[in-house]
Write an enzyme that holds these catalytic residues in place. Structure first.
Site, PDB file in Angstrom:
ATOM      1  N   LYS A  11       0.879  -1.378  -0.247  1.00  9.24           N
ATOM      2  CA  LYS A  11       0.077  -0.070   0.645  1.00  9.24           C
ATOM      3  C   LYS A  11       0.779   1.492   0.082  1.00  9.24           C
ATOM      4  O   LYS A  11       0.145   2.436  -0.183  1.00  9.24           O
ATOM      5  CB  LYS A  11      -1.055   0.380   0.811  1.00  9.24           C
ATOM      6  CG  LYS A  11      -0.375  -0.187   2.439  1.00  9.24           C
ATOM      7  CD  LYS A  11      -0.459  -1.280   3.310  1.00  9.24           C
ATOM      8  CE  LYS A  11       0.029  -1.639   3.871  1.00  9.24           C
ATOM      9  NZ  LYS A  11       0.168  -3.012   4.987  1.00  9.24           N
ATOM     10  N   GLU A  57      -5.064  -6.481  -4.372  1.00  9.83           N
ATOM     11  CA  GLU A  57      -6.614  -6.705  -3.373  1.00  9.83           C
ATOM     12  C   GLU A  57      -5.987  -6.758  -1.725  1.00  9.83           C
ATOM     13  O   GLU A  57      -6.533  -7.045  -0.963  1.00  9.83           O
ATOM     14  CB  GLU A  57      -7.073  -8.616  -3.760  1.00  9.83           C
ATOM     15  CG  GLU A  57      -7.850  -8.371  -2.892  1.00  9.83           C
ATOM     16  CD  GLU A  57      -9.636  -7.664  -2.671  1.00  9.83           C
ATOM     17  OE1 GLU A  57     -10.230  -7.631  -3.680  1.00  9.83           O
ATOM     18  OE2 GLU A  57      -9.900  -7.291  -1.222  1.00  9.83           O
ATOM     19  N   ILE A  84      -8.985  -9.570   3.143  1.00 15.72           N
ATOM     20  CA  ILE A  84     -10.553  -8.995   2.923  1.00 15.72           C
ATOM     21  C   ILE A  84     -11.666  -8.783   2.146  1.00 15.72           C
ATOM     22  O   ILE A  84     -10.633  -7.503   1.354  1.00 15.72           O
ATOM     23  CB  ILE A  84     -11.121  -7.647   4.082  1.00 15.72           C
ATOM     24  CG1 ILE A  84     -11.111  -8.526   5.389  1.00 15.72           C
ATOM     25  CG2 ILE A  84     -12.699  -7.386   3.987  1.00 15.72           C
ATOM     26  CD1 ILE A  84     -11.066  -6.570   6.461  1.00 15.72           C
ATOM     27  N   LYS A 133      -3.937   3.524   2.974  1.00 15.14           N
ATOM     28  CA  LYS A 133      -5.161   2.606   2.424  1.00 15.14           C
ATOM     29  C   LYS A 133      -6.546   3.467   1.791  1.00 15.14           C
ATOM     30  O   LYS A 133      -7.404   3.139   0.855  1.00 15.14           O
ATOM     31  CB  LYS A 133      -5.480   1.682   3.822  1.00 15.14           C
ATOM     32  CG  LYS A 133      -4.437   0.925   3.872  1.00 15.14           C
ATOM     33  CD  LYS A 133      -5.061   0.294   5.155  1.00 15.14           C
ATOM     34  CE  LYS A 133      -3.083  -0.736   4.988  1.00 15.14           C
ATOM     35  NZ  LYS A 133      -4.026  -2.012   7.003  1.00 15.14           N
ATOM     36  N   GLY A 151      -1.518 -10.580   8.290  1.00 16.27           N
ATOM     37  CA  GLY A 151      -1.286 -11.507   8.688  1.00 16.27           C
ATOM     38  C   GLY A 151      -1.288 -12.494   7.738  1.00 16.27           C
ATOM     39  O   GLY A 151      -1.926 -12.430   6.674  1.00 16.27           O
TER      40      GLY A 151
HETATM   41  P1  NDP Z   1       8.109  -9.206   5.472  1.00 16.51           P
HETATM   42  O1  NDP Z   1       9.883  -8.007   5.887  1.00 16.51           O
HETATM   43  O2  NDP Z   1       7.745 -10.322   6.440  1.00 16.51           O
HETATM   44  O3  NDP Z   1       8.815 -10.110   3.746  1.00 16.51           O
HETATM   45  C1  NDP Z   1       9.177  -9.140   2.799  1.00 16.51           C
HETATM   46  C2  NDP Z   1      10.619 -10.196   2.478  1.00 16.51           C
HETATM   47  O4  NDP Z   1      11.277  -8.703   1.828  1.00 16.51           O
HETATM   48  C3  NDP Z   1      11.443 -10.736   3.127  1.00 16.51           C
HETATM   49  O5  NDP Z   1      11.956 -12.387   2.659  1.00 16.51           O
HETATM   50  C4  NDP Z   1      12.707 -10.241   2.530  1.00 16.51           C
HETATM   51  O6  NDP Z   1      13.796 -10.861   2.320  1.00 16.51           O
HETATM   52  C5  NDP Z   1      12.472  -9.314   1.336  1.00 16.51           C
HETATM   53  N1  NDP Z   1      13.222  -8.078   0.503  1.00 16.51           N
HETATM   54  C6  NDP Z   1      12.924  -7.186   0.660  1.00 16.51           C
HETATM   55  N2  NDP Z   1      14.072  -6.147   0.301  1.00 16.51           N
HETATM   56  C7  NDP Z   1      14.446  -7.102  -0.472  1.00 16.51           C
HETATM   57  C8  NDP Z   1      14.606  -6.584  -1.627  1.00 16.51           C
HETATM   58  N3  NDP Z   1      15.358  -5.506  -1.448  1.00 16.51           N
HETATM   59  N4  NDP Z   1      15.764  -7.432  -2.360  1.00 16.51           N
HETATM   60  C9  NDP Z   1      15.185  -9.335  -2.199  1.00 16.51           C
HETATM   61  N5  NDP Z   1      14.254  -9.222  -0.992  1.00 16.51           N
HETATM   62  C10 NDP Z   1      13.606  -8.723  -0.151  1.00 16.51           C
HETATM   63  O7  NDP Z   1       7.209  -8.271   4.803  1.00 16.51           O
HETATM   64  P2  NDP Z   1       5.996  -9.363   4.820  1.00 16.51           P
HETATM   65  O8  NDP Z   1       5.122  -9.777   4.546  1.00 16.51           O
HETATM   66  O9  NDP Z   1       5.014  -8.807   6.321  1.00 16.51           O
HETATM   67  O10 NDP Z   1       4.741  -7.639   3.691  1.00 16.51           O
HETATM   68  C11 NDP Z   1       4.961  -8.013   2.331  1.00 16.51           C
HETATM   69  C12 NDP Z   1       4.496  -6.416   1.777  1.00 16.51           C
HETATM   70  O11 NDP Z   1       2.336  -6.798   2.433  1.00 16.51           O
HETATM   71  C13 NDP Z   1       4.344  -5.174   1.861  1.00 16.51           C
HETATM   72  O12 NDP Z   1       3.478  -4.468   1.571  1.00 16.51           O
HETATM   73  C14 NDP Z   1       3.099  -4.991   3.777  1.00 16.51           C
HETATM   74  O13 NDP Z   1       2.645  -4.081   3.671  1.00 16.51           O
HETATM   75  C15 NDP Z   1       1.872  -5.977   2.577  1.00 16.51           C
HETATM   76  N6  NDP Z   1       1.197  -6.715   3.437  1.00 16.51           N
HETATM   77  C16 NDP Z   1       1.330  -7.404   4.910  1.00 16.51           C
HETATM   78  C17 NDP Z   1       1.026  -7.456   5.457  1.00 16.51           C
HETATM   79  C18 NDP Z   1       1.002  -9.161   6.926  1.00 16.51           C
HETATM   80  O14 NDP Z   1      -0.010  -9.019   7.647  1.00 16.51           O
HETATM   81  N7  NDP Z   1       1.970  -8.885   7.298  1.00 16.51           N
HETATM   82  C19 NDP Z   1      -0.507  -7.646   5.494  1.00 16.51           C
HETATM   83  C20 NDP Z   1      -1.395  -6.615   4.423  1.00 16.51           C
HETATM   84  C21 NDP Z   1      -0.243  -6.389   3.911  1.00 16.51           C
HETATM   85  P3  NDP Z   1      14.787 -11.347   3.647  1.00 16.51           P
HETATM   86  O15 NDP Z   1      13.514 -12.580   3.866  1.00 16.51           O
HETATM   87  O16 NDP Z   1      15.841 -12.028   3.286  1.00 16.51           O
HETATM   88  O17 NDP Z   1      14.953  -9.838   4.618  1.00 16.51           O
HETATM   89  N1  HSE Z   2       0.059  -2.499  10.108  1.00 14.49           N
HETATM   90  C1  HSE Z   2      -0.987  -2.678   9.391  1.00 14.49           C
HETATM   91  C2  HSE Z   2      -2.006  -3.271  10.875  1.00 14.49           C
HETATM   92  C3  HSE Z   2      -0.435  -4.542   9.114  1.00 14.49           C
HETATM   93  O1  HSE Z   2      -1.812  -3.069  12.104  1.00 14.49           O
HETATM   94  O2  HSE Z   2      -2.955  -3.184  10.835  1.00 14.49           O
HETATM   95  C4  HSE Z   2      -1.496  -4.476   6.920  1.00 14.49           C
HETATM   96  O3  HSE Z   2      -1.525  -3.582   6.846  1.00 14.49           O
END
Ligand code: NDP
Ligand code: HSE
Length: 437
Positions: free
Chosen positions: A106, A130, A137, A206, A309
């Site tokens: 986002k 999404e 959701i 958002k 999550g």
């Molecule tokens: P994490 O920090 O858990 O994971 C990020 C991943 O991206 C890691 O595997 C990391 O690698 C990799 N990464 C980061 N930078 C680079 C780079 N420069 N090159 C290659 N790989 C890279 O993030 P989330 O999974 O929590 O979130 C991912 C996206 O989803 C975000 O945009 C977030 O806003 C969105 N989102 C997340 C939610 C949540 O509940 N977590 C909910 C809704 C949306 P490495 O593991 O090696 O460090």
């Molecule tokens: N930091 C966010 C929250 C995660 O607390 O809802 C999902 O965007």
């Protein structure tokens, strides 16, 4: 046996969400193949650290640190890295190569959405997101497709789970903000640096995405009025509870007429607001999210569930993947960004809502009349007045809580400034908006 074509999938990121997307994609490959009519081949997963621990079921040989090579040659690129750079650069590379893109980012969409949508349109690719609002959701597709024939009037969203958890604790446990935040951190809801959540940045991103979709108008995140929850006191939450309200950090997207010119515009804003306890949003507890949509023909709709999550959000990403794969199989141009309305984004001063103003005042004859006159002079109509003298904070003062009818933010701000200048007003203790009545 049916011969399916193969679609090559590049996944960027294997963290909370990406790890679950990879696991589910590999685990349910056959089912997804049957649903889409294509073999979805995960060609690789870009990460930073090849040796970091990963979710079960992710073959190490799929991991790479060379995102660029992975992107080039993919039919569909899924970005779950987060942050602006290099995510932006990678998505431009992916779209430029003609791949469809799926992202949950986002922050990137709210700041660089137009650049990505423009490139997607130029090359005939699709951008799916999404997961960017409300985690699991379904809200993007309902706004983009299901409600595309209707006119959305207003969206009230609880789109940040961390702040909803904190506000819930403040209400149910009587905690102050700091204590509730500490609990959210200890339980893993709040991040190490909670600024983005508690100051409303995440919700504002958002809101920008939802308002753009709902009103067919580009709404940049800088145009979203934003107030966080850090200054909210336990007394305000308790006062709201006693009056039949719950305090919620709302992302509000509204179609409205400029009160001076009558011209139609949109407002996107984030602030803590009082929501009547009986409103559907009043029942959203803990870290859950909900988006309440009011549309001209459909009436009121509520979308509720897990706003974050890893595995929950992976569900939304896989839904996008199925859509993208089906488009590849069926062909056709897909759905373009809809910005046909191009409405002006109105400043917060143009917004009208109701307010609850709490004042500490001198407890002597004539004070109430003086205060009422200030509201009247600024065109703000008083709906309710409550006075408490039982437990004044300072000897000789009383607490006055004034509820207003709808008024513009400009009128309310001018009223508050005038109240602050009155000798009889010891302090304007709190000004909270009321939404959803
Ligand atoms: P994490 O920090 O858990 O994971 C990020 C991943 O991206 C890691 O595997 C990391 O690698 C990799 N990464 C980061 N930078 C680079 C780079 N420069 N090159 C290659 N790989 C890279 O993030 P989330 O999974 O929590 O979130 C991912 C996206 O989803 C975000 O945009 C977030 O806003 C969105 N989102 C997340 C939610 C949540 O509940 N977590 C909910 C809704 C949306 P490495 O593991 O090696 O460090
Ligand atoms: N930091 C966010 C929250 C995660 O607390 O809802 C999902 O965007």
């Amino acid at each position: 046996m049916i011969e399916y074509r193969t679609l090559s999938i590049a996944l960027l990121g294997a963290g909370s969400v990406g790890g679950q997307v990879a696991r589910l994609l590999l685990q349910h490959g056959d089912e997804l193949e049957a649903r889409t009519g294509a073999r979805l081949e995960l060609r690789g997963i870009a990460v930073r650290d090849l040796d970091a621990p990963r979710a079960d079921g992710i073959p190490r040989e799929l991991l790479t640190t060379n995102a660029r090579d992975l992107i080039l040659g993919a039919d569909i690129v899924i970005e779950l890295m987060g942050g602006i750079e290099p995510a932006r650069e990678y998505l431009l590379l992916a779209l430029g190569s003609g791949a469809d893109v799926i992202t949950g980012n986002k922050a990137l969409l709210a700041t660089h959405g137009p650049e990505l949508f423009d490139l997607a349109e130029q090359v005939g690719a699709q951008l799916y997101y999404e997961a960017a609002v409300g985690g699991a959701i379904p809200i993007i597709r309902p706004l983009r497709d299901s409600l595309a024939g209707d006119r959305v009037k207003r969206i009230l969203g609880i789109v940040n789970g961390t702040t909803n958890f904190i506000l819930d604790r403040m209400e149910t446990a009587g905690d102050d903000f700091g204590t509730a935040l500490a609990t959210a951190t200890a339980l893993g809801y709040a991040e190490a640096d909670p600024t983005g959540d508690v100051e409303g940045h995440d919700a504002a991103q958002k809101a920008a995405i939802l308002a753009s979709l709902a009103f067919h108008t580009r709404v940049p995140v800088e145009a979203v009025h934003r107030e966080g929850i850090t200054r909210l006191t336990a007394a305000e939450v308790e006062g709201a509870r006693k009056a039949g309200y719950v305090v919620k950090l709302l992302a509000i997207c509204e179609r409205l007429a400029d009160p001076d010119t009558g011209q139609e515009g949109v407002s996107a804003r984030v602030y803590p607001a009082l929501v009547p306890r009986e409103h559907p949003l009043g029942a959203v507890r803990g870290a859950n999210n909900a988006v309440f949509v009011e549309a001209e023909a459909a009436g009121s709709l509520m979308f509720y569930g897990a706003g974050a999550g890893g595995v929950e959000t992976a569900s939304a990403v896989l839904g996008d993947l199925v859509s993208a794969a089906r488009r590849h199989v069926a062909g056709g141009p897909g759905v373009a960004e809809s910005v046909s309305a191009d409405l002006p984004v109105l400043d917060i001063s143009r917004v009208t809502t109701q307010y609850r103003v709490t004042l500490a005042v001198e407890d002597r004859p004539g004070v109430l009349a003086t205060i009422a006159a200030i509201f009247s002079e600024h065109g703000v109509s008083v709906e309710t007045v409550e006075q408490t003298v039982a437990a004044p904070t300072v000897e000789g003062t009383a607490t006055l809580v004034i509820g207003t009818h709808t008024a513009t933010e400009a009128a309310l701000s001018a009223t508050v400034a005038a109240l602050n200048g009155l000798e009889a007003v010891v302090a304007v203790q709190s000004v909270l908006r009321i939404e959803g009545e």
